[in-house]
Design a protein around this motif. Sequence first.
Motif, PDB file in Angstrom:
ATOM      1  N   HIS A  41      35.863  45.231  45.317  1.00 24.12           N
ATOM      2  CA  HIS A  41      35.965  44.037  46.143  1.00 24.12           C
ATOM      3  C   HIS A  41      35.679  42.727  45.388  1.00 24.12           C
ATOM      4  N   PRO A  42      34.553  42.647  44.627  1.00 22.27           N
ATOM      5  CA  PRO A  42      34.293  41.385  43.905  1.00 22.27           C
ATOM      6  C   PRO A  42      35.374  41.058  42.884  1.00 22.27           C
ATOM      7  N   VAL A  43      35.883  42.088  42.199  1.00 20.78           N
ATOM      8  CA  VAL A  43      36.949  41.865  41.215  1.00 20.78           C
ATOM      9  C   VAL A  43      38.154  41.264  41.915  1.00 20.78           C
ATOM     10  N   LEU A  44      38.473  41.860  43.061  1.00 16.23           N
ATOM     11  CA  LEU A  44      39.621  41.412  43.839  1.00 16.23           C
ATOM     12  C   LEU A  44      39.418  39.974  44.310  1.00 16.23           C
ATOM     13  N   ARG A  45      38.214  39.705  44.778  1.00 12.81           N
ATOM     14  CA  ARG A  45      37.869  38.381  45.277  1.00 12.81           C
ATOM     15  C   ARG A  45      38.062  37.326  44.195  1.00 12.81           C
ATOM     16  N   PHE A  46      37.673  37.716  42.951  1.00 12.90           N
ATOM     17  CA  PHE A  46      37.652  36.777  41.844  1.00 12.90           C
ATOM     18  C   PHE A  46      39.037  36.588  41.232  1.00 12.90           C
ATOM     19  N   ILE A  47      39.726  37.710  41.006  1.00 13.17           N
ATOM     20  CA  ILE A  47      40.975  37.654  40.261  1.00 13.17           C
ATOM     21  C   ILE A  47      42.185  37.540  41.175  1.00 13.17           C
ATOM     22  N   GLY A  48      42.065  38.101  42.380  1.00 14.97           N
ATOM     23  CA  GLY A  48      43.207  38.153  43.294  1.00 14.97           C
ATOM     24  C   GLY A  48      43.876  36.818  43.562  1.00 14.97           C
ATOM     25  N   PRO A  49      43.114  35.771  43.889  1.00 16.63           N
ATOM     26  CA  PRO A  49      43.758  34.503  44.251  1.00 16.63           C
ATOM     27  C   PRO A  49      44.479  33.814  43.089  1.00 16.63           C
ATOM     28  N   LEU A  50      44.191  34.250  41.856  1.00 19.44           N
ATOM     29  CA  LEU A  50      44.882  33.677  40.694  1.00 19.44           C
ATOM     30  C   LEU A  50      46.373  34.016  40.802  1.00 19.44           C
ATOM     31  N   PRO A  51      47.261  33.024  40.688  1.00 16.35           N
ATOM     32  CA  PRO A  51      48.686  33.363  40.750  1.00 16.35           C
ATOM     33  C   PRO A  51      49.045  34.290  39.594  1.00 16.35           C
ATOM     34  N   ALA A  52      49.877  35.274  39.885  1.00 13.22           N
ATOM     35  CA  ALA A  52      50.216  36.264  38.856  1.00 13.22           C
ATOM     36  C   ALA A  52      50.831  35.595  37.638  1.00 13.22           C
ATOM     37  N   THR A  53      51.534  34.478  37.859  1.00 17.11           N
ATOM     38  CA  THR A  53      52.226  33.818  36.742  1.00 17.11           C
ATOM     39  C   THR A  53      51.244  33.215  35.738  1.00 17.11           C
ATOM     40  N   ALA A  54      49.976  33.014  36.163  1.00 16.03           N
ATOM     41  CA  ALA A  54      48.986  32.478  35.233  1.00 16.03           C
ATOM     42  C   ALA A  54      48.716  33.454  34.098  1.00 16.03           C
ATOM     43  N   TRP A  55      48.984  34.729  34.343  1.00 16.86           N
ATOM     44  CA  TRP A  55      48.761  35.759  33.330  1.00 16.86           C
ATOM     45  C   TRP A  55      49.920  35.815  32.338  1.00 16.86           C
ATOM     46  N   LEU A  56      50.971  35.050  32.612  1.00 20.28           N
ATOM     47  CA  LEU A  56      52.204  35.218  31.868  1.00 20.28           C
ATOM     48  C   LEU A  56      52.041  35.119  30.347  1.00 20.28           C
ATOM     49  N   PRO A  57      51.394  34.058  29.834  1.00 19.71           N
ATOM     50  CA  PRO A  57      51.287  33.951  28.379  1.00 19.71           C
ATOM     51  C   PRO A  57      50.547  35.143  27.779  1.00 19.71           C
ATOM     52  N   LEU A  58      49.471  35.555  28.465  1.00 22.49           N
ATOM     53  CA  LEU A  58      48.692  36.688  27.992  1.00 22.49           C
ATOM     54  C   LEU A  58      49.532  37.959  28.019  1.00 22.49           C
ATOM     55  N   ALA A  59      50.195  38.181  29.160  1.00 21.61           N
ATOM     56  CA  ALA A  59      50.964  39.418  29.331  1.00 21.61           C
ATOM     57  C   ALA A  59      52.031  39.564  28.259  1.00 21.61           C
ATOM     58  N   PHE A  60      52.660  38.438  27.903  1.00 22.38           N
ATOM     59  CA  PHE A  60      53.772  38.560  26.971  1.00 22.38           C
ATOM     60  C   PHE A  60      53.337  38.931  25.554  1.00 22.38           C
ATOM     61  N   PHE A  61      52.083  38.669  25.189  1.00 23.72           N
ATOM     62  CA  PHE A  61      51.716  39.180  23.861  1.00 23.72           C
ATOM     63  C   PHE A  61      50.914  40.469  23.924  1.00 23.72           C
ATOM     64  N   VAL A  62      50.300  40.785  25.084  1.00 27.92           N
ATOM     65  CA  VAL A  62      49.558  42.041  25.196  1.00 27.92           C
ATOM     66  C   VAL A  62      50.510  43.225  25.346  1.00 27.92           C
ATOM     67  N   PHE A  63      51.563  43.041  26.132  1.00 31.34           N
ATOM     68  CA  PHE A  63      52.454  44.172  26.399  1.00 31.34           C
ATOM     69  C   PHE A  63      53.493  44.311  25.288  1.00 31.34           C
ATOM     70  N   PRO A  64      53.922  45.562  25.040  1.00 29.91           N
ATOM     71  CA  PRO A  64      54.849  45.805  23.929  1.00 29.91           C
ATOM     72  C   PRO A  64      56.219  45.162  24.141  1.00 29.91           C
ATOM     73  N   SER A  65      56.674  45.044  25.393  1.00 32.44           N
ATOM     74  CA  SER A  65      57.990  44.437  25.599  1.00 32.44           C
ATOM     75  C   SER A  65      57.902  43.427  26.727  1.00 32.44           C
TER      76      SER A  65
END
Lengths: 338, 262
Positions: free
Chosen positions: A177-201
Motif C-alpha cells: 500500500h505505501p509503495v502504491l501510495r507513493f509511486i502510483g500517482p506518478l505519471p507512467a511517462t515520467a519513467w520514460l527516460p529511465l525505462a529506455f536505458f534500463v530495458f534491453p529494447s
Amino acid sequence: MSAVIDEVSRPQKSGFGVFARPATRSLIGGLAAAAAWFVAAALTAFWPDKIESDWAYTGNFAAACATLAFALAFAAFAGIRFTVFQRLQRLSPWLLALALFLAAWEAVTAKLGLLPLPFFPPPQAIVEVIIDDWGRLAAGILASARLLATGFFLGAAVGFMTGVAIGWSRLAGYWIHPVLRFIGPLPATAWLPLAFFVFPSSFSASVFLIALGTGFPVTVLTWSGVAGVNSTYYDIARTLGATQRFLVLKVAIPAAMPHVFVGLFMGLGNSFAVLVVAEMLGVKAGLGWYLQWAQGWAAYANMYAALLLMAFLCSGLITLLFRLRDRLLSWQKGLVRW
Amino acid sequence: MVAAIADDHPVRGSTLTLREVSHRFDLEGQPLPVLDRISLQVGRGEFVALLGPSGCGKSTLLRLVAGLDTPAVGSLLMDGREIEAPDPSRVVVFQDPTLYPWRTVWRNVALGLEARGLLRTHSGRIEDALRLVGLTGFANAYPRQLSGGMAQRAALARALVNDPKLLILDEPLGQLDSLTRITMQGELVSLWQRAGFTALLVTHDVEEALFLAGRVVVLSQRPAHIKAEIANTRPYPRRRGDPHLAELRHEVLAHLGLDATW
C-alpha cells in the motif's frame, strides 16, 4: 429524477422529430442526407480547385461521396417498404452533418484556399494518404496494437492480482500500500527516460510503461472493490463451509468486478496516452511514431490520417471493453443505471 | 421432500449448550460488555426463541453460536463438542437475505454445496430446497428480480440445502411486510416440523416468538442476561387468536417491563 425517467421511457427520436409517421420521417431524413452527400460530391467535382493546388484523387473522392449519396437515397426509398432500413433513419442527421462538414472543409481548403497549407489539407489528401501509404499505416496499426495489447494485459493482470492481494491480506496491504501510495500517482511517462536505458529494447521498455500506466488504476480499484465487499457475504460463505480460497475466488472477486471494470476503463485510457508518448519518443514503429515521422516531413495529411486511424483504434477498444463488461456484469442491469 | 434431504442423516437436530457465556466489544479502547453470563440448554429438535430489546446483544450471541466470533468468557457446545469455527451443520439465516447479486437463485442456493465440493454429487438437493420454499419457477432469476419475501425464501433454501442440524435465524422475517411475515411464520413452522432441525430464533417480535417457539428466552437490556424462560407447550399448528398465547404474551411483556399498556 422524473425528467430522467421521461427521457428514458420516451421512444427513440431522431433529429427530424417534426414528421409524424416513421416511414415519412425515414424517407425525408434519408433523402436529406443523400442530398447533402450529392452536394459534397458536386462541389468537389465541379468547383475548380485553386490554381496553384494539385490534388490527386479529387475525382475519386467526389465519386465516393456520390456513391454514398446514391446508397442513402436507395435506403431512404427502401425504408418505405422495409422497416430494417428505417433504422438507418437514426443516423440520417449525423450523416447529413458529416456531409456538410466535408463540403465546408473541401470549400475552405482546395476550392478557396482560405486555410494555410500544408497544415490544412483537403479531404482528398487524406484519402490519398490512406490509399497510397496504407502499407505503412497498417504496419503502424499492427505495431501499436501489439505493444498496447502486451502492455495492457500485463498491467491489468498484475494490477488485478496486486489489488486482490492488498484487499485480502493485511501483510500484503502493509507492504504494498505505501509503495502504491507513493509511486502510483506518478505519471507512467515520467519513467520514460529511465525505462529506455534500463530495458534491453524500446519495445520492452514501452511494455513496462504501458503496464505501469494500466496497472495503477486497476490495482487501486480492484483493491477498493475487494475491501468494500459486504462482510455478510463472507459470513454467509463461512457458515456454509467455505475455505479461504473459495472466499477469494467465489465471493471477493465476483463482488469486486464492477470496481475492477472501472479500473480497466481508466487503465485503458492511460495506456493510450503512454503508448503514443512512448512511440513518439523511443519506439521506431506504430501510429505514434508515424505521427512524429509525418510531422518531420511536414506531411500533415499523413498526420490527419494517422490521427483518424488512432481514434478508430482507441474508440474500438473502449467499445470492446464495454461489450465485455455488458456480458460479464449483466447481473448489474436494473441495479445500476447503464 | 425434506425426507429426501433427510434420508442420509437419520439423527435429526443437535443439542446446544451455552455455559456462562460473556462477551464484550472494544469500543475505542473502552470495553463494552454485551453478554453477561448466559447459560442455556437447547434440546435436540427444539425451537427456542431469544427475545429482547433492540441492541441487547442477541445477534452477537447468534454469531457466537454460529462460530463466526469466539466468546470472551465461557464456552458453547454443539452436541457436546466445543464450537470453534463456522461449520455447515450450523447455518445462519440473516435478517437481510444477502443473496449474492451476481448469482442466479439456483447458484445462490448451490453455494454451500459448492463450497464443500458436493455440487456434482448432490445438486438434486437444490431442486428439493427450492421446491420446499416455493421458488421452483425462479431458479434462473437474479436476486434483483425477487421481492423481499421471495429473497428471504431463497436465503432459507440456501440454508436448508445443507441439511443443517441447527438453524440459526437472526430476525429472518424482520424486514418483511406484516402480511408476508405471517405467511412465512407458518411456513417456518412446517419446515421445522418436517426437517426436524434444532432452531434458534432471535427476534424482537413477541407474537412471532410465541407463535413459533416451544420456549421463549427473555433477555435483558445490554449487557444481556437471561431474565426469564417461558415454556410454550401449545401444540402446532398454533392459532394466532389462541387466548393462552395472549396470556403468555402478557407474561413476556411483563418481563420486558412493557406491560403497562396491556
